[in-house]
Design a protein around this motif. Structure first.
Motif, PDB file in Angstrom:
ATOM      1  N   GLN A  89      34.001 -43.335  56.809  1.00 53.66           N
ATOM      2  CA  GLN A  89      34.870 -43.828  57.939  1.00 53.66           C
ATOM      3  C   GLN A  89      35.704 -44.672  57.735  1.00 53.66           C
ATOM      4  OE1 GLN A  89      34.609 -42.075  60.711  1.00 53.66           O
ATOM      5  NE2 GLN A  89      35.892 -43.818  62.130  1.00 53.66           N
ATOM      6  N   THR A 116      37.032 -47.117  64.928  1.00 50.71           N
ATOM      7  CA  THR A 116      36.256 -47.843  65.414  1.00 50.71           C
ATOM      8  C   THR A 116      36.072 -49.319  64.969  1.00 50.71           C
ATOM      9  OG1 THR A 116      34.642 -47.196  63.425  1.00 50.71           O
ATOM     10  CG2 THR A 116      34.574 -45.872  65.386  1.00 50.71           C
ATOM     11  N   PHE A 164      30.794 -42.225  67.607  1.00 51.42           N
ATOM     12  CA  PHE A 164      30.845 -41.875  66.066  1.00 51.42           C
ATOM     13  C   PHE A 164      29.225 -41.754  65.837  1.00 51.42           C
ATOM     14  CE2 PHE A 164      30.364 -43.867  61.941  1.00 51.42           C
ATOM     15  CZ  PHE A 164      31.225 -42.810  61.150  1.00 51.42           C
TER      16      PHE A 164
END
Length: 255
Positions: A107, A217, A244
């Motif tokens: 991520q 994020t 997420f």
């Protein structure tokens, strides 16, 4: 006194000798064949073992490199962080990269990819220039908009302009939206790779690389992108991180 051998006796002896020779040849050929098969198996096992050893060595190198990348991210050395995480993930095979304990590194790498590949001018300005439009593919864009499912795909509630001509986003959307399980209008801050705009039924659509969607994020990356203008933005990042996390957690895993 031995009787002289007849012609048939010599013929039988020759046939017997020939049969023995063929038998020895067959035995030797078979033995060579078995030896070659055995050698091939040993060679194959050696190659598999070597590759496993190489893969193990590379996977052992993953974590130190990945942690250096995360440290660089915290220190806002974004390009270095992206390069380190790219290198770290490159040490893993496809199966290893999909492990849950690698998800945070994946991520971070994806979010950094949006930042380092960001379009270097306003989208409307780039769309208004034919020369710039041809260079859009491969660059990235950050979008803060409401996303809604439709009958033919997705609606992204943001309209760009090509001069005075409105340009909507292609309804193909992003696989990210499917992964998040969006079934009603949802506001998201996300990044994606751009493709060239296309003209469809006298309307312009801006295409996105469907596999490139990334939910933002990380506060440091969001701040570098100028997305933390108010306290509400931070709260939304927290909500997106929760989204997420829930998207990557299999249903029923908490039972």
């Amino acid at each position: 006194m031995d009787e002289p051998r007849g012609e048939d006796d010599y013929s039988f002896a020759l046939e017997t000798s020939e049969a023995a020779r063929k038998k020895r040849h067959h035995w030797m050929t078979s033995r060579r064949g078995f030896a070659l098969v055995g050698l091939s198996v040993l060679l194959l096992l050696a190659i598999v073992q070597w590759r496993h050893h190489q893969s193990a060595n590379r996977s052992e190198e993953f974590l130190p490199t990945a942690l250096r990348g995360m440290r660089a991210l915290r220190e806002q050395r974004f390009e270095e962080a992206h390069e380190l995480l790219d290198d770290a993930l490159g040490k893993l095979n496809d199966e290893q990269r999909q492990r849950d304990d690698v998800a945070d590194f994946r991520q971070a790498h994806a979010e950094l990819g949006i930042l380092v590949g960001l379009l270097d001018r306003p989208l409307d300005e780039a769309l208004s220039s034919p020369a710039d439009r041809s260079l859009l593919k491969g660059q990235t864009l950050v979008i803060d908009a409401e996303v809604s499912p439709t009958d033919d795909g997705w609606r992204i509630g943001h309209v760009a302009f090509m001069g005075e001509t409105p340009v909507a986003f292609d309804p193909a959307g992003l696989r990210l939206f499917d992964q998040l399980g969006i079934d009603s209008p949802t506001r998201l801050i996300f990044g994606a790779g751009l493709d060239e705009p296309r003209l469809l039924e006298e309307r312009w659509y801006l295409r996105l690389d469907v596999d490139s969607g990334v939910l933002l994020t990380d506060p440091g990356i969001a701040d570098a992108l100028g997305l933390l203008g108010d306290s509400g933005s931070r709260e939304r990042l927290v909500e997106q991180h929760q989204l997420f996390e829930s998207a990557r957690t299999p249903a029923g895993s908490n039972d």
